[in-house]
Design a protein around this motif. Structure first.
Motif, PDB file in Angstrom:
ATOM      1  N   ALA A  96      -8.949  -1.355  17.635  1.00  0.00           N
ATOM      2  CA  ALA A  96      -8.426  -0.165  16.971  1.00  0.00           C
ATOM      3  C   ALA A  96      -9.138   0.102  15.648  1.00  0.00           C
ATOM      4  O   ALA A  96      -9.442   1.254  15.309  1.00  0.00           O
ATOM      5  N   VAL A  97      -9.421  -0.962  14.894  1.00  0.00           N
ATOM      6  CA  VAL A  97     -10.101  -0.801  13.610  1.00  0.00           C
ATOM      7  C   VAL A  97     -11.505  -0.221  13.809  1.00  0.00           C
ATOM      8  O   VAL A  97     -11.942   0.659  13.046  1.00  0.00           O
ATOM      9  N   VAL A  98     -12.201  -0.686  14.832  1.00  0.00           N
ATOM     10  CA  VAL A  98     -13.530  -0.130  15.123  1.00  0.00           C
ATOM     11  C   VAL A  98     -13.411   1.348  15.489  1.00  0.00           C
ATOM     12  O   VAL A  98     -14.217   2.184  15.053  1.00  0.00           O
ATOM     13  N   GLY A  99     -12.386   1.687  16.288  1.00  0.00           N
ATOM     14  CA  GLY A  99     -12.183   3.085  16.657  1.00  0.00           C
ATOM     15  C   GLY A  99     -11.901   3.968  15.463  1.00  0.00           C
ATOM     16  O   GLY A  99     -12.423   5.085  15.353  1.00  0.00           O
ATOM     17  N   ILE A 100     -11.068   3.479  14.535  1.00  0.00           N
ATOM     18  CA  ILE A 100     -10.779   4.244  13.319  1.00  0.00           C
ATOM     19  C   ILE A 100     -12.029   4.366  12.449  1.00  0.00           C
ATOM     20  O   ILE A 100     -12.313   5.423  11.876  1.00  0.00           O
TER      21      ILE A 100
ATOM     22  N   ILE B 174     -15.023  -4.787   8.457  1.00  0.00           N
ATOM     23  CA  ILE B 174     -14.909  -3.339   8.660  1.00  0.00           C
ATOM     24  C   ILE B 174     -14.063  -2.713   7.560  1.00  0.00           C
ATOM     25  O   ILE B 174     -14.346  -1.590   7.098  1.00  0.00           O
ATOM     26  N   LYS B 175     -13.029  -3.395   7.095  1.00  0.00           N
ATOM     27  CA  LYS B 175     -12.212  -2.860   6.005  1.00  0.00           C
ATOM     28  C   LYS B 175     -13.030  -2.707   4.728  1.00  0.00           C
ATOM     29  O   LYS B 175     -12.818  -1.773   3.944  1.00  0.00           O
ATOM     30  N   ILE B 176     -13.970  -3.623   4.507  1.00  0.00           N
ATOM     31  CA  ILE B 176     -14.842  -3.507   3.334  1.00  0.00           C
ATOM     32  C   ILE B 176     -15.790  -2.315   3.467  1.00  0.00           C
ATOM     33  O   ILE B 176     -16.053  -1.590   2.505  1.00  0.00           O
TER      34      ILE B 176
ATOM     35  N   LEU C 178      -9.782   3.507   5.304  1.00  0.00           N
ATOM     36  CA  LEU C 178      -9.094   2.271   4.916  1.00  0.00           C
ATOM     37  C   LEU C 178      -7.567   2.414   4.928  1.00  0.00           C
ATOM     38  O   LEU C 178      -6.876   1.529   5.440  1.00  0.00           O
ATOM     39  N   PRO C 179      -6.989   3.520   4.377  1.00  0.00           N
ATOM     40  CA  PRO C 179      -5.537   3.667   4.495  1.00  0.00           C
ATOM     41  C   PRO C 179      -5.066   3.733   5.946  1.00  0.00           C
ATOM     42  O   PRO C 179      -4.014   3.177   6.278  1.00  0.00           O
ATOM     43  N   ALA C 180      -5.828   4.420   6.810  1.00  0.00           N
ATOM     44  CA  ALA C 180      -5.448   4.506   8.217  1.00  0.00           C
ATOM     45  C   ALA C 180      -5.496   3.129   8.877  1.00  0.00           C
ATOM     46  O   ALA C 180      -4.620   2.774   9.677  1.00  0.00           O
ATOM     47  N   ILE C 181      -6.524   2.346   8.562  1.00  0.00           N
ATOM     48  CA  ILE C 181      -6.634   0.996   9.119  1.00  0.00           C
ATOM     49  C   ILE C 181      -5.475   0.125   8.648  1.00  0.00           C
ATOM     50  O   ILE C 181      -4.839  -0.590   9.446  1.00  0.00           O
TER      51      ILE C 181
END
Length: 335
Positions: free
Chosen positions: A106-110, A168-170, A178-181
């Motif tokens: 999901a993080v990669v998709g976002i 990925i967050k960095i 970042l807020p969406a993640i």
């Protein structure tokens, strides 16, 4: 006699769950209980209703209630399966990396700014791939204790996935991505739709069927591999089938709501206290209690603050103290 009492409790849980779902339908900031009950009566009698109220009821509240029931039941069923399969009361659905893999997908998709459906698909695929990697490592190592080998492989893969999420967050846009993640990782049912609910139903059904069909073998697997093999159980095949089924329903649940912890850890303990360790009763009891628990937490998330509180925060705030109480009250049994 004990079996009859367990069945009676289970039906009592189901009735309570139905009433709880009706209460959850009536809680929200737009329309209160009186408006919702009036709309339900109008829908049952075929009368016309306010279109805005009807939209809130059928397109917002109902998918959210059904989603909470399905996600809570799936996570609790997976937790009960993992705890029995690995004979460890501290095991939860994320022990084999399924939650971490789903999060990474999901993080990669976002991060790639993909559509919502694509993000959910990547989350679902990430959870399955993570467990497939864990199982491949476990098979390659072939330790003396297959269950322990899988757990250790899951810890290693989970750490690797966690590092990918941190990276990925960095790299993510701090004002948009970042807020969406962060919000997704905390878990929420805010944006769930009827399409989301329909999309996970096939995976949940496919995953639950083996758990139901193999429920008596699950009881034998809790005795240990040697005892189960003596009784004629192919432990490798049975373990693979149960792990695949529990992973499938966990990945499906996580894909539409994000990470919601503690349900798969705490709820099976409560169900075991109420109906006993027999998996034939433990599985349905865990599912009913899991759905009820997530419904209650979701109602709190909608009502305790001006903004909606992510579910992962509340499940941890409620689940962790309760689990500590379980540990304290059952310390003799744990020893």
């Amino acid at each position: 006699m004990i079996a009859d009492e367990s069945k009676g409790r289970l039906w009592l849980f189901v009735g309570g769950l139905f009433l709880l779902a009706l209460v959850s339908m009536s809680i929200g900031k737009y329309a209160g209980p009186s408006e919702i009950w009036r709309a339900l009566r109008a829908a049952a009698s075929g009368e016309a209703t306010d279109p805005v109220l009807s939209t809130v009821l059928w397109n917002v509240r109902l998918p959210r209630v059904v989603g909470a029931l399905l996600v809570g039941a799936a996570l609790a069923a997976a937790g009960a399966t993992y705890q029995g399969l690995f004979r460890n009361p501290l095991v939860s659905p994320d022990i084999l990396g399924v939650s971490g893999g789903a999060s990474l997908g999901a993080v990669v998709g976002i991060f790639l700014s993909l559509p919502v459906l694509a993000i959910q698909a990547m989350s679902f695929a990430g959870g399955l791939l993570a467990v497939a990697a864990v199982y491949a490592v476990g098979v390659a190592i072939r330790g003396r204790d297959p269950a322990l080998t899988l757990v250790l492989a899951g810890i290693a893969i989970g750490a690797l996935v966690g590092s990918g999420i941190a990276l990925i967050k960095i790299l993510a846009d701090p004002y948009d991505q970042l807020p969406a993640i962060t919000y997704w990782l905390l878990g929420s049912l805010t944006a769930i739709t009827r399409l989301d609910v329909a999309s996970i139903l096939p995976a949940l059904l496919i995953g639950l069927v083996p758990l139901v069909l193999l429920r008596w073998r699950m009881n034998l697997m809790t005795l240990g591999d040697e005892e189960a093999q003596t009784l004629g159980i192919d432990t490798r095949l049975t373990r693979a089938a149960l792990v695949a089924a529990a992973t499938l329903i966990t990945a499906a649940a996580v894909s539409i709501c994000g990470i919601i912890g503690w349900i798969g850890l705490v709820i099976p303990h409560i169900a075991r206290m109420l109906v006993g360790p027999d998996f034939r009763r433990l599985l349905p009891a865990s599912m009913v209690l899991g759905g009820a628990y997530l419904l209650i937490v979701d109602m709190l998330a909608r009502s305790i603050a001006l903004i909606e509180v992510p579910l992962g925060i509340l499940t941890a705030a409620v689940g962790a103290p309760f689990f500590l109480w379980l540990l304290a009250s059952g310390r003799r049994a744990w020893q």
